[in-house]
Scaffold this motif. Sequence first.
Motif, PDB file in Angstrom:
ATOM      1  N   GLU A 199       0.835  -1.206   0.000  1.00  9.96           N
ATOM      2  CA  GLU A 199       0.000   0.000   0.000  1.00  9.96           C
ATOM      3  C   GLU A 199       0.862   1.246   0.000  1.00  9.96           C
ATOM      4  O   GLU A 199       2.011   1.237   0.422  1.00  9.96           O
ATOM      5  CB  GLU A 199      -0.911  -0.004   1.231  1.00  9.96           C
ATOM      6  CG  GLU A 199      -2.225  -0.700   0.962  1.00  9.96           C
ATOM      7  CD  GLU A 199      -3.157  -0.642   2.174  1.00  9.96           C
ATOM      8  OE1 GLU A 199      -3.140   0.380   2.875  1.00  9.96           O
ATOM      9  OE2 GLU A 199      -3.867  -1.630   2.405  1.00  9.96           O
TER      10      GLU A 199
ATOM     11  N   LYS B 273       0.652   6.997   3.894  1.00 10.04           N
ATOM     12  CA  LYS B 273      -0.271   8.124   4.092  1.00 10.04           C
ATOM     13  C   LYS B 273       0.385   9.412   3.564  1.00 10.04           C
ATOM     14  O   LYS B 273      -0.263  10.241   2.919  1.00 10.04           O
ATOM     15  CB  LYS B 273      -0.598   8.245   5.585  1.00 10.04           C
ATOM     16  CG  LYS B 273      -1.862   9.017   5.884  1.00 10.04           C
ATOM     17  CD  LYS B 273      -2.350   8.708   7.313  1.00 10.04           C
ATOM     18  CE  LYS B 273      -3.690   9.370   7.576  1.00 10.04           C
ATOM     19  NZ  LYS B 273      -3.669  10.788   7.772  1.00 10.04           N
TER      20      LYS B 273
ATOM     21  N   VAL C 162       0.149   9.600  -0.254  1.00  9.88           N
ATOM     22  CA  VAL C 162      -1.205   9.966  -0.706  1.00  9.88           C
ATOM     23  C   VAL C 162      -1.435  11.465  -0.491  1.00  9.88           C
ATOM     24  O   VAL C 162      -2.016  12.151  -1.338  1.00  9.88           O
ATOM     25  CB  VAL C 162      -2.282   9.109   0.005  1.00  9.88           C
ATOM     26  CG1 VAL C 162      -3.688   9.581  -0.377  1.00  9.88           C
ATOM     27  CG2 VAL C 162      -2.115   7.632  -0.364  1.00  9.88           C
TER      28      VAL C 162
ATOM     29  N   VAL D  94      -8.199  12.749  -5.839  1.00  8.09           N
ATOM     30  CA  VAL D  94      -7.432  11.546  -5.474  1.00  8.09           C
ATOM     31  C   VAL D  94      -8.393  10.588  -4.786  1.00  8.09           C
ATOM     32  O   VAL D  94      -9.174  11.004  -3.940  1.00  8.09           O
ATOM     33  CB  VAL D  94      -6.274  11.885  -4.505  1.00  8.09           C
ATOM     34  CG1 VAL D  94      -5.544  10.607  -4.065  1.00  8.09           C
ATOM     35  CG2 VAL D  94      -5.283  12.842  -5.150  1.00  8.09           C
ATOM     36  N   SER D  95      -8.351   9.326  -5.160  1.00  8.96           N
ATOM     37  CA  SER D  95      -9.213   8.350  -4.481  1.00  8.96           C
ATOM     38  C   SER D  95      -8.449   7.065  -4.179  1.00  8.96           C
ATOM     39  O   SER D  95      -7.707   6.563  -5.033  1.00  8.96           O
ATOM     40  CB  SER D  95     -10.434   8.011  -5.337  1.00  8.96           C
ATOM     41  OG  SER D  95     -11.215   7.014  -4.687  1.00  8.96           O
ATOM     42  N   THR D  96      -8.659   6.557  -2.970  1.00  8.03           N
ATOM     43  CA  THR D  96      -8.127   5.231  -2.628  1.00  8.03           C
ATOM     44  C   THR D  96      -9.287   4.284  -2.288  1.00  8.03           C
ATOM     45  O   THR D  96      -9.077   3.209  -1.744  1.00  8.03           O
ATOM     46  CB  THR D  96      -7.160   5.310  -1.428  1.00  8.03           C
ATOM     47  OG1 THR D  96      -7.822   5.990  -0.361  1.00  8.03           O
ATOM     48  CG2 THR D  96      -5.884   6.066  -1.779  1.00  8.03           C
TER      49      THR D  96
ATOM     50  N   ARG E   7     -10.924   2.098  -7.245  1.00 10.23           N
ATOM     51  CA  ARG E   7      -9.704   1.407  -7.661  1.00 10.23           C
ATOM     52  C   ARG E   7     -10.040   0.199  -8.534  1.00 10.23           C
ATOM     53  O   ARG E   7      -9.393  -0.048  -9.562  1.00 10.23           O
ATOM     54  CB  ARG E   7      -8.882   0.992  -6.444  1.00 10.23           C
ATOM     55  CG  ARG E   7      -8.189   2.193  -5.770  1.00 10.23           C
ATOM     56  CD  ARG E   7      -7.589   1.857  -4.420  1.00 10.23           C
ATOM     57  NE  ARG E   7      -7.063   0.509  -4.384  1.00 10.23           N
ATOM     58  CZ  ARG E   7      -7.227  -0.341  -3.363  1.00 10.23           C
ATOM     59  NH1 ARG E   7      -7.890   0.039  -2.278  1.00 10.23           N
ATOM     60  NH2 ARG E   7      -6.722  -1.537  -3.415  1.00 10.23           N
TER      61      ARG E   7
ATOM     62  N   ASP F 160      -3.261   1.164  -6.410  1.00  4.21           N
ATOM     63  CA  ASP F 160      -3.375   1.541  -4.991  1.00  4.21           C
ATOM     64  C   ASP F 160      -4.072   2.889  -4.812  1.00  4.21           C
ATOM     65  O   ASP F 160      -4.590   3.194  -3.734  1.00  4.21           O
ATOM     66  CB  ASP F 160      -1.984   1.593  -4.342  1.00  4.21           C
ATOM     67  CG  ASP F 160      -1.296   0.233  -4.401  1.00  4.21           C
ATOM     68  OD1 ASP F 160      -1.949  -0.774  -4.051  1.00  4.21           O
ATOM     69  OD2 ASP F 160      -0.133   0.170  -4.835  1.00  4.21           O
ATOM     70  N   ALA F 161      -4.065   3.697  -5.871  1.00  4.43           N
ATOM     71  CA  ALA F 161      -4.743   4.997  -5.825  1.00  4.43           C
ATOM     72  C   ALA F 161      -5.057   5.434  -7.255  1.00  4.43           C
ATOM     73  O   ALA F 161      -4.396   5.000  -8.204  1.00  4.43           O
ATOM     74  CB  ALA F 161      -3.856   6.052  -5.149  1.00  4.43           C
TER      75      ALA F 161
ATOM     76  N   VAL G 247       0.007   3.935  -8.939  1.00  2.00           N
ATOM     77  CA  VAL G 247      -0.956   5.027  -9.111  1.00  2.00           C
ATOM     78  C   VAL G 247      -1.504   5.012 -10.534  1.00  2.00           C
ATOM     79  O   VAL G 247      -0.741   5.030 -11.504  1.00  2.00           O
ATOM     80  CB  VAL G 247      -0.282   6.391  -8.814  1.00  2.00           C
ATOM     81  CG1 VAL G 247      -1.219   7.546  -9.175  1.00  2.00           C
ATOM     82  CG2 VAL G 247       0.114   6.481  -7.344  1.00  2.00           C
TER      83      VAL G 247
END
Length: 460
Positions: A2, A5, A8, A20-22, A27, A43-44, A88
């Motif tokens: 992953e 933090k 991200v 931005v989305s996780t 995904r 992962d994002a 990404v």
Amino acid sequence: GELSKGFVEALKAVVGSSHVSTAVAVREQHGHDESMHRCQPPDAVVWPQNVEQVSQLAALCYSQGVPIIPFGTGTGLEGGVWAVQGGVCINLTHMDKILELNLEDFSVVVEPGVTRKALNTRLRDSGLWFPVDPGADASLCGMVATGASGTNAVRYGTMRENVLNLEVVLPGGELLHTAGLGRHFRKSAAGYNLTGLFVGSEGTLGLITAATLRLHPAPEATVVATCAFPSVRAAVDSTVHILQAAVPVARIEFLDDVTMDACNKHSQLNCSVAPTLFLEFHGSEQVLAEQLQRAEEITQDNGAFHFSSAKEAEERGRLWAARHSAWYAVLALRPGCKGYSTDVCVPISRLPEILVQTKEDLKAQGLTGAILGHVGDGNFHCLLLVDPEDPEELHRVKAFSELLGRRALALHGTCTGEHGIGLGKRQLLQEEVGAVGMETMRRLKAMLDPRGLMNPGKVL
């Protein structure tokens, strides 16, 4: 693993937190295309708004060793958006401006979010159009990345012949203009063909953030013809004879009996359930009459029956809508099954042979499949219906697909005419270009992407 933090947060600092989305659902939506390959999510997902942000994102990911997967409309057919090593996904659809339209120069500059239909809608009153038509309403820069083509290629060429310049963000964030900043000439003998290098590169060498495309005059009039044949060979022989007679056909599509049956049911047509050609001619009224007559004579010499033509836009639209929805029509033959599409391309003289063999292979393997294709280019597709829960059938489909690829190679063809290599055809690519060809490609890749982070696991 992953993303941290902190990483991200760094992505959010570039594009804003709303871009931005996780989230798992988002995904997963970006972890597959229209192929049979199972979902493998990034992962994002990030949505840059301009080229500066793309450049910053690429530099950030590259410096941290995070894989980068470019994403357009997700309509690919070879697993090209799979996040094999996580990373990404850069969704470029928010960059959807037509940046420049040069009517006198027959060129246009588009961002990656502009789709084929959106461009042609914008061009509607200009007397020009962009003819490359893969069926799906794909993003134009995605079509560049996969080297797409489609029904009009026999007359207007594929993406390779219709791209004049590209703006590419390289893996470390540098900006490359493959033919020089702002240039849109019709021909050049200056230096290496960098534009050609990125057409068909499937996101493995950089992110295409703008494409300068060649436009064509819209035809004054259009007529569509359909005709059925007693056999596959008769239909394909007609294609070869029409091309040899220099009839300037704009599209010449082959649909086998299985496809015709499916299209009749799905699109409420009442065509003969037999091998069929769909033809389209572009030009002035007078020229069209001559072309149509010549084509009819040639097809009848090859035993065609039910030759009919349509001039009205509505009827033409109905026929091509049926052709373009053939994929969904074939899927409906076996509800609950998934579709697997593979394509190959051979020299036109070898087309009758490989089509007849392919029909026999489908029977021998006990597979439900339809054959249709852009036979004017020697390119055809096999649409196979497969139960995703049946490993034995999946295995047969995979074996059939490899056999078809090898048959095409044995006839001096290619293992893919337009879908690309993606995940599934890497072995066939090696057999096609040979050891020296592969090594040359690997060196180019290593020079542009030394850390191997651009769409890893694809093509090579």
